[in-house]
Every structure is written in C-alpha cells, then in structure tokens.
Design a protein around this motif. Structure first.
Motif, PDB file in Angstrom:
ATOM      1  N   HIS A   3       0.862  -1.128   0.024  1.00  0.00           N
ATOM      2  CA  HIS A   3       0.087   0.029  -0.020  1.00  0.00           C
ATOM      3  C   HIS A   3       0.890   1.417  -0.038  1.00  0.00           C
ATOM      4  N   THR A   4       0.448   2.186  -0.589  1.00  0.00           N
ATOM      5  CA  THR A   4       1.203   3.577  -0.645  1.00  0.00           C
ATOM      6  C   THR A   4       0.249   4.583   0.159  1.00  0.00           C
ATOM      7  N   VAL A   5       1.139   5.034   1.210  1.00  0.00           N
ATOM      8  CA  VAL A   5       0.434   6.246   1.922  1.00  0.00           C
ATOM      9  C   VAL A   5       0.266   7.483   0.949  1.00  0.00           C
ATOM     10  N   THR A   6      -1.093   7.837   0.799  1.00  0.00           N
ATOM     11  CA  THR A   6      -1.487   8.778  -0.043  1.00  0.00           C
ATOM     12  C   THR A   6      -1.679  10.122   0.853  1.00  0.00           C
ATOM     13  N   TYR A   7      -2.029   9.895   2.284  1.00  0.00           N
ATOM     14  CA  TYR A   7      -2.287  11.017   3.266  1.00  0.00           C
ATOM     15  C   TYR A   7      -1.856  10.928   4.425  1.00  0.00           C
ATOM     16  N   ARG A   8      -1.250  11.542   5.139  1.00  0.00           N
ATOM     17  CA  ARG A   8      -1.037  11.349   6.642  1.00  0.00           C
ATOM     18  C   ARG A   8      -1.020  12.855   7.239  1.00  0.00           C
ATOM     19  N   LEU A   9      -2.160  12.739   8.163  1.00  0.00           N
ATOM     20  CA  LEU A   9      -2.437  14.052   8.774  1.00  0.00           C
ATOM     21  C   LEU A   9      -1.295  14.719   9.555  1.00  0.00           C
ATOM     22  N   LEU A  10      -0.425  13.644   9.924  1.00  0.00           N
ATOM     23  CA  LEU A  10       0.859  14.329  10.836  1.00  0.00           C
ATOM     24  C   LEU A  10       1.541  15.158  10.045  1.00  0.00           C
ATOM     25  N   ASP A  11       1.590  15.037   8.545  1.00  0.00           N
ATOM     26  CA  ASP A  11       2.400  15.677   7.656  1.00  0.00           C
ATOM     27  C   ASP A  11       1.560  17.008   7.111  1.00  0.00           C
ATOM     28  N   ASP A  12       0.195  17.211   7.530  1.00  0.00           N
ATOM     29  CA  ASP A  12      -0.692  18.348   6.944  1.00  0.00           C
ATOM     30  C   ASP A  12      -0.651  19.440   8.006  1.00  0.00           C
ATOM     31  N   ALA A  13       0.350  20.248   8.049  1.00  0.00           N
ATOM     32  CA  ALA A  13       0.287  21.322   9.061  1.00  0.00           C
ATOM     33  C   ALA A  13      -0.586  22.617   8.880  1.00  0.00           C
ATOM     34  N   THR A  14      -1.174  22.603   7.499  1.00  0.00           N
ATOM     35  CA  THR A  14      -2.171  23.495   7.282  1.00  0.00           C
ATOM     36  C   THR A  14      -3.565  23.133   7.636  1.00  0.00           C
ATOM     37  N   LYS A  15      -3.799  21.797   7.555  1.00  0.00           N
ATOM     38  CA  LYS A  15      -5.134  21.363   8.051  1.00  0.00           C
ATOM     39  C   LYS A  15      -5.180  21.370   9.393  1.00  0.00           C
ATOM     40  N   ILE A  16      -4.239  21.049  10.017  1.00  0.00           N
ATOM     41  CA  ILE A  16      -4.038  20.976  11.867  1.00  0.00           C
ATOM     42  C   ILE A  16      -4.354  22.286  11.862  1.00  0.00           C
ATOM     43  N   ARG A  17      -3.495  23.237  11.559  1.00  0.00           N
ATOM     44  CA  ARG A  17      -4.136  24.642  11.999  1.00  0.00           C
ATOM     45  C   ARG A  17      -5.114  25.362  11.643  1.00  0.00           C
ATOM     46  N   GLN A  18      -5.537  25.012  10.498  1.00  0.00           N
ATOM     47  CA  GLN A  18      -7.081  25.277  10.143  1.00  0.00           C
ATOM     48  C   GLN A  18      -8.220  24.913  11.310  1.00  0.00           C
ATOM     49  N   VAL A  19      -8.041  23.594  11.644  1.00  0.00           N
ATOM     50  CA  VAL A  19      -8.753  22.949  12.624  1.00  0.00           C
ATOM     51  C   VAL A  19      -8.476  23.695  13.880  1.00  0.00           C
ATOM     52  N   GLN A  20      -7.569  23.797  14.422  1.00  0.00           N
ATOM     53  CA  GLN A  20      -7.294  24.490  15.673  1.00  0.00           C
ATOM     54  C   GLN A  20      -7.534  25.965  15.687  1.00  0.00           C
ATOM     55  N   GLU A  21      -7.535  26.785  14.612  1.00  0.00           N
ATOM     56  CA  GLU A  21      -7.979  28.004  14.651  1.00  0.00           C
ATOM     57  C   GLU A  21      -9.410  28.307  14.939  1.00  0.00           C
ATOM     58  N   ALA A  22     -10.124  27.139  13.793  1.00  0.00           N
ATOM     59  CA  ALA A  22     -11.769  27.208  14.111  1.00  0.00           C
ATOM     60  C   ALA A  22     -11.974  26.871  15.305  1.00  0.00           C
ATOM     61  N   THR A  23     -11.503  25.831  16.098  1.00  0.00           N
ATOM     62  CA  THR A  23     -11.734  25.309  17.539  1.00  0.00           C
ATOM     63  C   THR A  23     -11.511  26.295  18.379  1.00  0.00           C
ATOM     64  N   LEU A  24     -10.459  27.132  18.111  1.00  0.00           N
ATOM     65  CA  LEU A  24     -10.119  28.078  19.281  1.00  0.00           C
ATOM     66  C   LEU A  24     -10.790  29.577  19.032  1.00  0.00           C
ATOM     67  N   ASN A  25     -11.199  29.826  17.847  1.00  0.00           N
ATOM     68  CA  ASN A  25     -11.604  31.206  17.546  1.00  0.00           C
ATOM     69  C   ASN A  25     -12.993  31.599  17.108  1.00  0.00           C
ATOM     70  N   THR A  26     -13.809  30.317  16.962  1.00  0.00           N
ATOM     71  CA  THR A  26     -15.107  30.523  16.579  1.00  0.00           C
ATOM     72  C   THR A  26     -15.984  29.610  17.335  1.00  0.00           C
ATOM     73  N   GLU A  27     -17.306  30.113  17.448  1.00  0.00           N
ATOM     74  CA  GLU A  27     -18.560  29.217  18.150  1.00  0.00           C
ATOM     75  C   GLU A  27     -19.108  28.211  17.076  1.00  0.00           C
ATOM     76  N   GLU A  28     -18.874  28.916  15.711  1.00  0.00           N
ATOM     77  CA  GLU A  28     -19.850  28.125  14.547  1.00  0.00           C
ATOM     78  C   GLU A  28     -18.963  27.090  13.956  1.00  0.00           C
ATOM     79  N   PHE A  29     -17.590  26.775  14.198  1.00  0.00           N
ATOM     80  CA  PHE A  29     -16.987  25.873  13.468  1.00  0.00           C
ATOM     81  C   PHE A  29     -16.067  25.312  14.546  1.00  0.00           C
TER      82      PHE A  29
END
Length: 141
Positions: A3-29
């Motif tokens: 199998h080929t690893v096509t995606y690894r969240l650990l290597d996706d700093a952008t997605k992690i940052r977006q989820v963290q910002e939404a969690t910390l800075n909004t009520e709606e997201f």
C-alpha cells in the motif's frame, strides 16, 4: 499487498492549523477539544494510548469522483460486508492523488470527534482521517 500512503495528517500542518484556529476562535466551527486540541501532542498521545480510539476501514475503491458541487474530490469504498461509504480524497501531492483508482484496496485510519455544539445543524460527530493507504495492485470492480 503493498500500500502507498497517500495522506498522513501528521504531515498536514495546514489542515491541523485550520482546525485548531476554527476550534479556538469561533463558536460556529471546529471540534470539541475533548481529547486535546486537534493535532497537538496531547491529542496524538490520546490516540497512541487508546483514550481516543483509532478505527481502520478496509475495502475496495468503487468510485472516484468530484462531489459536492463538482468541486470536492471524493472516493467511495465498499467493505467486505458490503457496507459503502464516501470519503474525501486526501493526498499529499498530485502524484499521490492519482493512486485513487477503481478496484484498488484502501485502508482509512480515523478517529471519531464531536463538533462544537453550535457548529452546524448536521451530524454531531465527524470521522477525522489520520492516514489513508491505497493498494498498488488494482483490479477493475
């Protein structure tokens, strides 16, 4: 089968940052930080210890398409028991995105997290993808 690893969240700093910002800075997201803030060492530690259980879906890709309004890359999986589900076609590069082919085996590691109470009117939980692996030898379905 390889199998080929096509995606690894650990290597996706952008997605992690977006989820963290939404969690910390909004009520709606964002997500409830029940097991630590998404993508932090505490969160990863809770996965490693089993406090936040990791699930693995295994099946065959039966469809590769653009969902939503024709602008969201997705793939559909059929598990051995016949259960079907659709997932975002996550890939760390364009080359890895090409691995998603009908007839390929696929493994999706994910954790179940709860959305924040006021985030939206849809489901209360989401399956957060941690890693996706696609088989290298594919048979047309």
């Amino acid at each position: 089968m390889t199998h080929t690893v096509t995606y690894r969240l650990l290597d996706d700093a952008t997605k992690i940052r977006q989820v963290q910002e939404a969690t910390l800075n909004t009520e709606e997201f964002g997500l409830q930080p029940t097991h630590g803030l998404h993508g932090t060492p505490e969160w990863w530690g809770n996965i490693a210890s089993g406090v936040l259980p990791m699930h693995t879906l295994k099946g065959m890709i039966i469809k590769v398409y653009m969902g939503s309004m024709g602008d969201w890359p997705e793939f559909r999986v059929r598990e051995e028991d016949g259960t079907e589900s659709s997932w975002t076609r996550e890939a760390q590069s364009r080359e890895l995105d090409a691995a998603y082919q009908i007839g390929c085996s696929v493994e999706v590691d994910y954790v179940v997290e709860r959305f924040k109470a006021k985030s939206w009117s849809g489901p209360e939980e989401t399956k957060s993808v941690v890693e996706i692996r696609v088989g290298s030898a594919c048979n047309e379905a």
